[in-house]
Design an enzyme around this catalytic site. Structure first.
Site, PDB file in Angstrom:
ATOM      1  N   LYS A  11      -2.950   1.938   2.355  1.00  0.00           N
ATOM      2  CA  LYS A  11      -2.565   0.746   3.127  1.00  0.00           C
ATOM      3  C   LYS A  11      -3.400   0.584   4.411  1.00  0.00           C
ATOM      4  CE  LYS A  11       2.209   0.622   1.364  1.00  0.00           C
ATOM      5  NZ  LYS A  11       3.646   0.548   1.717  1.00  0.00           N
ATOM      6  N   TYR A  51       4.407  -8.073  -3.857  1.00  0.00           N
ATOM      7  CA  TYR A  51       5.701  -7.621  -3.325  1.00  0.00           C
ATOM      8  C   TYR A  51       6.840  -8.615  -3.607  1.00  0.00           C
ATOM      9  CZ  TYR A  51       3.822  -3.518  -0.923  1.00  0.00           C
ATOM     10  OH  TYR A  51       3.267  -2.294  -0.628  1.00  0.00           O
ATOM     11  N   ASN A 114       3.297   2.871   6.203  1.00  0.00           N
ATOM     12  CA  ASN A 114       3.532   4.217   5.656  1.00  0.00           C
ATOM     13  C   ASN A 114       2.414   4.681   4.717  1.00  0.00           C
ATOM     14  OD1 ASN A 114       4.151   2.584   3.532  1.00  0.00           O
ATOM     15  ND2 ASN A 114       6.282   3.238   3.309  1.00  0.00           N
ATOM     16  N   HIS A 117       1.057   3.109  -1.131  1.00  0.00           N
ATOM     17  CA  HIS A 117       1.967   2.538  -2.129  1.00  0.00           C
ATOM     18  C   HIS A 117       1.807   3.337  -3.410  1.00  0.00           C
ATOM     19  CE1 HIS A 117       3.909  -0.266  -4.918  1.00  0.00           C
ATOM     20  NE2 HIS A 117       2.888   0.004  -5.724  1.00  0.00           N
ATOM     21  N   GLU A 128       1.210  -3.480 -12.237  1.00  0.00           N
ATOM     22  CA  GLU A 128       0.468  -3.425 -10.966  1.00  0.00           C
ATOM     23  C   GLU A 128      -1.018  -3.151 -11.205  1.00  0.00           C
ATOM     24  OE1 GLU A 128       4.375  -2.023  -8.369  1.00  0.00           O
ATOM     25  OE2 GLU A 128       2.670  -0.648  -8.519  1.00  0.00           O
TER      26      GLU A 128
HETATM   27  P1  ADP Z   1       8.231   2.469  -1.523  1.00  0.00           P
HETATM   28  O1  ADP Z   1       6.870   1.988  -1.013  1.00  0.00           O
HETATM   29  O2  ADP Z   1       8.527   3.868  -1.081  1.00  0.00           O
HETATM   30  O3  ADP Z   1       8.398   2.273  -3.016  1.00  0.00           O
HETATM   31  P2  ADP Z   1       9.944   0.127  -1.170  1.00  0.00           P
HETATM   32  O4  ADP Z   1       9.477  -0.314  -2.524  1.00  0.00           O
HETATM   33  O5  ADP Z   1      11.407   0.175  -0.917  1.00  0.00           O
HETATM   34  O6  ADP Z   1       9.343   1.563  -0.794  1.00  0.00           O
HETATM   35  O7  ADP Z   1       9.315  -0.831  -0.074  1.00  0.00           O
HETATM   36  C1  ADP Z   1       8.013  -1.333  -0.194  1.00  0.00           C
HETATM   37  C2  ADP Z   1       7.337  -1.237   1.154  1.00  0.00           C
HETATM   38  O8  ADP Z   1       7.993  -2.110   2.064  1.00  0.00           O
HETATM   39  C3  ADP Z   1       7.394   0.135   1.827  1.00  0.00           C
HETATM   40  O9  ADP Z   1       6.428   1.054   1.359  1.00  0.00           O
HETATM   41  C4  ADP Z   1       7.164  -0.240   3.277  1.00  0.00           C
HETATM   42  O10 ADP Z   1       5.789  -0.519   3.542  1.00  0.00           O
HETATM   43  C5  ADP Z   1       7.958  -1.541   3.383  1.00  0.00           C
HETATM   44  N1  ADP Z   1       9.343  -1.325   3.815  1.00  0.00           N
HETATM   45  C6  ADP Z   1      10.352  -0.774   3.089  1.00  0.00           C
HETATM   46  N2  ADP Z   1      11.491  -0.717   3.785  1.00  0.00           N
HETATM   47  C7  ADP Z   1      11.217  -1.271   4.996  1.00  0.00           C
HETATM   48  C8  ADP Z   1      11.972  -1.530   6.175  1.00  0.00           C
HETATM   49  N3  ADP Z   1      13.271  -1.204   6.260  1.00  0.00           N
HETATM   50  N4  ADP Z   1      11.330  -2.102   7.222  1.00  0.00           N
HETATM   51  C9  ADP Z   1      10.033  -2.450   7.162  1.00  0.00           C
HETATM   52  N5  ADP Z   1       9.253  -2.240   6.085  1.00  0.00           N
HETATM   53  C10 ADP Z   1       9.838  -1.661   5.016  1.00  0.00           C
HETATM   54 MG    MG Z   2       8.404   0.512  -4.116  1.00  0.00          MG
END
Ligand code: ADP
Ligand code: MG
Length: 140
Positions: A11, A51, A114, A117, A128
Site C-alpha cells: 500500500k 473495495y 496498514n 492487502h 482480485e
Molecule cells: P484486511 O485488509 O485485514 O482484510 P478489511 O478487509 O476489514 O481488512 O479492510 C480493508 C482495509 O480497509 C484495511 O486493510 C484498512 O486499510 C482499511 N480499514 C479497515 N478497517 C478500518 C477502520 N476501522 N478505519 C479505517 N480504515 C480501515
Molecule cells: Mg479484507
C-alpha cells in the site's frame, strides 16, 4: 496442501517509506513466490471498484483516498495454501493487534495505513488477480 495463488498489494504508506523490498522479503520468507508484480497509481475508479465490498463502511471514502494517495505494488503470490499463508504473514488489520513477526506489526502505521492487502479467500483471490492482471502477466 496444494500450491495456490493469492493477491497482494503493497500500500501507499509502505511504498512512500521505500519498504517494497522489505515487505516482499517477508512474503518470500513466509514461503510465497512473487509470480507477477507491477507498480501502479490506482485510479479512483479502480480503488472504488476494488473495495466495493466496503462501500457502506464509514471508512470507505477515506480508504479510497488513501489507496490513490501514492504508488502501490500489486502482486500475485504463489505457495502452499497461499491465501492463509499470506494472511498469516500480514497479521491483523489493526497493527495494535498484530502478532510479532508479522508485516503489519513491523511496518503498519495505523488501522488504515496498514502496509499490505491480502485476499481473504480463494474465490476473492481469483477475482482480485483478474482485476489487475492479464493471464500473460503471470509467470509461475
Ligand atoms: P484486511 O485488509 O485485514 O482484510 P478489511 O478487509 O476489514 O481488512 O479492510 C480493508 C482495509 O480497509 C484495511 O486493510 C484498512 O486499510 C482499511 N480499514 C479497515 N478497517 C478500518 C477502520 N476501522 N478505519 C479505517 N480504515 C480501515
Ligand atoms: Mg479484507
Amino acid at each position: 496442501m496444494a500450491t495456490t495463488r493469492t493477491f497482494s498489494i503493497i500500500k501507499p504508506d509502505a511504498t512512500r517509506r521505500n519498504l517494497t523490498g522489505a515487505v516482499t522479503k517477508m512474503l518470500e520468507e513466509a514461503g510465497l513466490r512473487v509470480v507477477a508484480s507491477k507498480r501502479i497509481m490506482m485510479t479512483e475508479e479502480q480503488a472504488k471498484g476494488f473495495y466495493e465490498v466496503h462501500k457502506d463502511r464509514p471508512f470507505y471514502g477515506e480508504l479510497v483516498t488513501f489507496m490513490t494517495s501514492g504508488p502501490v505494488v500489486v502482486q500475485v503470490l504463489e505457495g502452499e495454501d497461499a491465501v492463509k499463508r499470506n494472511r498469516d504473514a500480514m497479521g491483523a488489520t489493526n497493527p495494535a493487534d498484530a502478532a510479532e513477526g508479522t508485516i503489519r506489526k513491523a511496518y503498519a502505521e495505523n488501522i488504515e495505513a496498514n502496509s499490505v492487502h491480502g485476499s481473504d479467500s480463494e474465490e476473492n483471490a481469483a477475482t482480485e488477480i483478474a482485476f489487475f492482471f492479464n493471464k500473460d502477466e503471470i509467470v509461475g
